[in-house]
Design a protein around this motif. Structure first.
Motif, PDB file in Angstrom:
ATOM      1  N   ALA A  75       0.824  -1.215  -0.005  1.00  0.00           N
ATOM      2  CA  ALA A  75      -0.049  -0.139   0.062  1.00  0.00           C
ATOM      3  C   ALA A  75       0.952   1.255   0.095  1.00  0.00           C
ATOM      4  O   ALA A  75       0.620   2.153  -0.706  1.00  0.00           O
ATOM      5  N   PHE A  76       1.977   1.300   0.748  1.00  0.00           N
ATOM      6  CA  PHE A  76       2.809   2.326   0.643  1.00  0.00           C
ATOM      7  C   PHE A  76       3.580   2.701  -0.394  1.00  0.00           C
ATOM      8  O   PHE A  76       3.430   3.741  -1.101  1.00  0.00           O
ATOM      9  N   LEU A  77       4.074   1.692  -1.155  1.00  0.00           N
ATOM     10  CA  LEU A  77       4.638   1.666  -2.560  1.00  0.00           C
ATOM     11  C   LEU A  77       3.628   2.156  -3.684  1.00  0.00           C
ATOM     12  O   LEU A  77       3.827   2.785  -4.476  1.00  0.00           O
ATOM     13  N   MET A  78       2.414   1.722  -3.535  1.00  0.00           N
ATOM     14  CA  MET A  78       1.231   2.202  -4.533  1.00  0.00           C
ATOM     15  C   MET A  78       0.969   3.656  -4.488  1.00  0.00           C
ATOM     16  O   MET A  78       0.824   4.230  -5.232  1.00  0.00           O
ATOM     17  N   CYS A  90       3.235   5.800  -3.258  1.00  0.00           N
ATOM     18  CA  CYS A  90       4.284   6.406  -4.013  1.00  0.00           C
ATOM     19  C   CYS A  90       4.345   6.325  -5.292  1.00  0.00           C
ATOM     20  O   CYS A  90       4.832   7.580  -5.782  1.00  0.00           O
ATOM     21  N   CYS A  91       3.940   5.500  -5.939  1.00  0.00           N
ATOM     22  CA  CYS A  91       3.976   5.098  -7.520  1.00  0.00           C
ATOM     23  C   CYS A  91       2.966   6.226  -8.066  1.00  0.00           C
ATOM     24  O   CYS A  91       2.885   6.414  -9.242  1.00  0.00           O
ATOM     25  N   ASN A  92       2.025   6.768  -7.144  1.00  0.00           N
ATOM     26  CA  ASN A  92       0.887   7.526  -7.639  1.00  0.00           C
ATOM     27  C   ASN A  92       1.557   8.852  -7.986  1.00  0.00           C
ATOM     28  O   ASN A  92       0.779   9.631  -8.850  1.00  0.00           O
ATOM     29  N   HIS A  93       2.750   9.069  -7.499  1.00  0.00           N
ATOM     30  CA  HIS A  93       3.528  10.316  -7.914  1.00  0.00           C
ATOM     31  C   HIS A  93       4.780  10.250  -8.582  1.00  0.00           C
ATOM     32  O   HIS A  93       5.628  11.344  -8.437  1.00  0.00           O
ATOM     33  N   THR A  94       4.971   9.101  -8.979  1.00  0.00           N
ATOM     34  CA  THR A  94       6.655   8.778  -9.218  1.00  0.00           C
ATOM     35  C   THR A  94       6.866   9.444 -10.883  1.00  0.00           C
ATOM     36  O   THR A  94       5.756   9.622 -11.470  1.00  0.00           O
ATOM     37  N   ASP A  95       7.945   9.860 -10.953  1.00  0.00           N
ATOM     38  CA  ASP A  95       8.567  10.212 -12.553  1.00  0.00           C
ATOM     39  C   ASP A  95       8.832   9.122 -13.097  1.00  0.00           C
ATOM     40  O   ASP A  95       8.686   8.196 -12.753  1.00  0.00           O
ATOM     41  N   ALA A  96       9.685   9.380 -14.212  1.00  0.00           N
ATOM     42  CA  ALA A  96      10.200   8.298 -14.945  1.00  0.00           C
ATOM     43  C   ALA A  96      11.437   7.605 -14.334  1.00  0.00           C
ATOM     44  O   ALA A  96      11.591   6.376 -14.694  1.00  0.00           O
ATOM     45  N   LYS A  97      11.907   8.145 -13.336  1.00  0.00           N
ATOM     46  CA  LYS A  97      13.184   7.733 -12.692  1.00  0.00           C
ATOM     47  C   LYS A  97      12.850   7.164 -11.465  1.00  0.00           C
ATOM     48  O   LYS A  97      13.522   6.709 -10.584  1.00  0.00           O
ATOM     49  N   GLY A  98      11.399   7.271 -10.967  1.00  0.00           N
ATOM     50  CA  GLY A  98      10.999   6.866  -9.579  1.00  0.00           C
ATOM     51  C   GLY A  98      11.109   8.001  -8.444  1.00  0.00           C
ATOM     52  O   GLY A  98      10.911   7.286  -7.190  1.00  0.00           O
ATOM     53  N   ILE A 139       7.874  13.466  -4.840  1.00  0.00           N
ATOM     54  CA  ILE A 139       7.964  14.716  -3.839  1.00  0.00           C
ATOM     55  C   ILE A 139       6.413  14.664  -3.360  1.00  0.00           C
ATOM     56  O   ILE A 139       5.628  15.104  -3.902  1.00  0.00           O
ATOM     57  N   ALA A 140       6.553  14.242  -2.011  1.00  0.00           N
ATOM     58  CA  ALA A 140       5.021  14.351  -1.266  1.00  0.00           C
ATOM     59  C   ALA A 140       5.175  14.380   0.126  1.00  0.00           C
ATOM     60  O   ALA A 140       6.643  13.801   0.549  1.00  0.00           O
ATOM     61  N   HIS A 141       4.356  14.808   0.917  1.00  0.00           N
ATOM     62  CA  HIS A 141       4.429  14.781   2.496  1.00  0.00           C
ATOM     63  C   HIS A 141       4.134  13.387   3.102  1.00  0.00           C
ATOM     64  O   HIS A 141       3.402  12.740   2.263  1.00  0.00           O
ATOM     65  N   MET A 142       4.401  13.201   4.100  1.00  0.00           N
ATOM     66  CA  MET A 142       4.311  11.932   4.728  1.00  0.00           C
ATOM     67  C   MET A 142       2.716  11.838   4.959  1.00  0.00           C
ATOM     68  O   MET A 142       2.331  10.725   4.876  1.00  0.00           O
ATOM     69  N   GLN A 143       2.285  12.910   5.593  1.00  0.00           N
ATOM     70  CA  GLN A 143       0.908  12.749   5.506  1.00  0.00           C
ATOM     71  C   GLN A 143      -0.220  12.401   4.328  1.00  0.00           C
ATOM     72  O   GLN A 143      -0.797  11.886   4.641  1.00  0.00           O
ATOM     73  N   GLN A 144       0.488  12.784   3.238  1.00  0.00           N
ATOM     74  CA  GLN A 144      -0.206  12.678   1.888  1.00  0.00           C
ATOM     75  C   GLN A 144      -0.014  11.118   1.530  1.00  0.00           C
ATOM     76  O   GLN A 144      -1.104  10.490   1.243  1.00  0.00           O
ATOM     77  N   ILE A 145       0.929  10.639   1.831  1.00  0.00           N
ATOM     78  CA  ILE A 145       1.292   9.314   1.479  1.00  0.00           C
ATOM     79  C   ILE A 145       0.527   8.365   2.249  1.00  0.00           C
ATOM     80  O   ILE A 145      -0.134   7.137   1.953  1.00  0.00           O
ATOM     81  N   ALA A 146       0.330   8.607   3.483  1.00  0.00           N
ATOM     82  CA  ALA A 146      -0.295   7.911   4.614  1.00  0.00           C
ATOM     83  C   ALA A 146      -1.727   7.709   4.199  1.00  0.00           C
ATOM     84  O   ALA A 146      -2.466   6.758   4.449  1.00  0.00           O
ATOM     85  N   GLU A 160      -3.288   8.428   1.318  1.00  0.00           N
ATOM     86  CA  GLU A 160      -3.415   7.612  -0.014  1.00  0.00           C
ATOM     87  C   GLU A 160      -3.392   6.234   0.329  1.00  0.00           C
ATOM     88  O   GLU A 160      -3.888   5.312  -0.344  1.00  0.00           O
ATOM     89  N   ALA A 161      -2.345   5.754   1.184  1.00  0.00           N
ATOM     90  CA  ALA A 161      -2.436   4.281   1.506  1.00  0.00           C
ATOM     91  C   ALA A 161      -3.176   3.952   2.732  1.00  0.00           C
ATOM     92  O   ALA A 161      -3.423   2.740   2.861  1.00  0.00           O
ATOM     93  N   HIS A 162      -4.113   4.768   3.120  1.00  0.00           N
ATOM     94  CA  HIS A 162      -5.292   4.359   4.036  1.00  0.00           C
ATOM     95  C   HIS A 162      -4.664   3.778   5.494  1.00  0.00           C
ATOM     96  O   HIS A 162      -5.116   2.648   5.841  1.00  0.00           O
ATOM     97  N   MET A 163      -3.818   4.378   5.719  1.00  0.00           N
ATOM     98  CA  MET A 163      -3.182   4.028   7.072  1.00  0.00           C
ATOM     99  C   MET A 163      -2.791   5.425   8.027  1.00  0.00           C
ATOM    100  O   MET A 163      -2.905   6.461   7.441  1.00  0.00           O
ATOM    101  N   SER A 164      -2.592   5.153   9.184  1.00  0.00           N
ATOM    102  CA  SER A 164      -2.202   6.330   9.970  1.00  0.00           C
ATOM    103  C   SER A 164      -0.697   6.866   9.567  1.00  0.00           C
ATOM    104  O   SER A 164       0.111   6.143   9.034  1.00  0.00           O
TER     105      SER A 164
END
Length: 352
Positions: free
Chosen positions: A20-23, A25-33, A36-43, A45-49
């Motif tokens: 879930a965390f990698l998914m 992150c992959c929602n915002h990746t560029d071609a090289k992986g 740039i996102a806040h930890m709260q935003q990743i949390a 979108e991953a449906h976790m605290s």
């Protein structure tokens, strides 16, 4: 990127939280992986605290699938969005082996072998029945279906009469059978304004067009006088008057002025009203015992068309009862009645 999300789907050996965390992150990746996102935003979108997201980040960093770094503003040192990078090569190497999940549902669908049904062998659909003859009350009259007489078109003209556009004027409709013809065709076709002009050929207006102007000037004068009464109330009150109270006082002042009470007397009553914290000018004027001075009025003569005051009703209101029929009442306070000797309504009923 969708390609990086596909790598996460195909990877083997990831826990639910790591995937879930990698998914996210992959929602915002560029071609090289890079991400740039806040930890709260990743949390989110991953449906976790946030705490669980930090634990998953630490596990992925330990497995070398993720690398992160904090960023701060060079101007004020405020923390910016985190910088992540996903190890795409390592993630691609974790692709699970091809697995045969058995026959798919599509491969198991079969059709029974048998003679194909010929669509042409189906019996033809029944044709729609012709519409029945409409009832006699809905059928158009015979006069409308019959062709126009030949003498309307003239010699050598077309067989049918010219089509006339419908008119919104009810008078332009053809007369009913047995109805009397109109007295004058010009009155039937002329607009309303022209009929009025014909009724008064010289353009003379019976009202002389001055009555509306006089009424307008009178209403403006009464409104201005009512405004002065409210101004006297506000001056004594010492603060602005609320819109609802102002409208009520102006309406009551105009009503009392129309009944013949002098403006100066109403201004004094308005000042008394404000000093006592009240807001009903009509009730205060009815109960007031202050004398009303009318220097221009002839003593004993009321308003034009108003019966002369009998001098006994009104409970000592004096001049107010002489000028205002509102005060011409008799009887106790809880059961007052109109004075039978001088109230206009009772006098008119007695003489009728």
């Amino acid at each position: 990127m969708i390609q990086h999300m596909n790598l996460v789907f195909q990877a083997e050996g990831l826990s639910v939280g790591e995937g879930a965390f990698l998914m996210a992150c992959c929602n915002h990746t560029d071609a090289k992986g890079y991400v740039i996102a806040h930890m709260q935003q990743i949390a989110d979108e991953a449906h976790m605290s946030l705490r669980s997201a930090r634990d998953q980040r630490a596990r992925l960093e330990k497995r070398r699938l993720l690398k992160s770094g904090e960023r701060f503003s060079p101007k004020n040192g405020a923390q910016l969005a985190n910088l992540f990078r996903i190890n795409l090569d390592l993630l691609a190497s974790m692709k699970r082996k091809r697995t045969d999940y058995g026959p798919s549902l599509v491969e198991e669908l079969t059709f029974d072998e048998g003679p194909a049904e010929n669509p042409s062998s189906n019996p033809p659909a029944k044709s729609a029945a012709p519409p029945s003859t409409p009832p006699a009350d809905l059928a158009p009259p015979l006069a409308d279906l019959a062709p126009p007489p030949a003498n309307l078109a003239g010699a050598g003209a077309a067989k049918s009469a010219p089509l006339l556009l419908p008119s919104s004027d009810p008078s332009s409709l053809p007369p009913r059978a047995g109805a009397a013809p109109a007295a004058d065709a010009s009155l039937r076709t002329a607009p309303v304004g022209e009929r009025e002009n014909e009724a008064s050929p010289e353009g003379h207006n019976p009202s002389e067009a001055e009555v509306p102007q006089q009424r307008e000037r009178s209403s403006k004068s009464a409104a201005a006088a009512g405004g002065r009464v409210v101004a006297a109330y506000a001056a004594t009150l010492g603060r602005p008057v609320l819109n609802g109270t102002r409208a009520k006082l102006e309406r009551q002042a105009v009503e009392l002025l129309a009944q013949g009470l002098p403006e100066a007397w109403l201004c004094d009553r308005a000042r008394e009203l404000a000093a006592r914290g009240w807001a009903d000018l009509v009730q205060h004027a009815e109960r007031s015992t202050a004398p009303i001075e009318q220097p221009r009025e002839v003593p004993g003569a009321g308003r034009p068309g108003l019966p002369e005051w009998c001098g006994e009703c009104g409970d000592g209101t004096g001049t107010a009862a002489r000028l205002n029929p509102r005060f011409r009442k008799v009887g106790p306070e809880d059961a007052r009645e109109l004075c039978p000797r001088c109230h206009p309504n009772r006098v008119a009923a007695a003489t009728a």
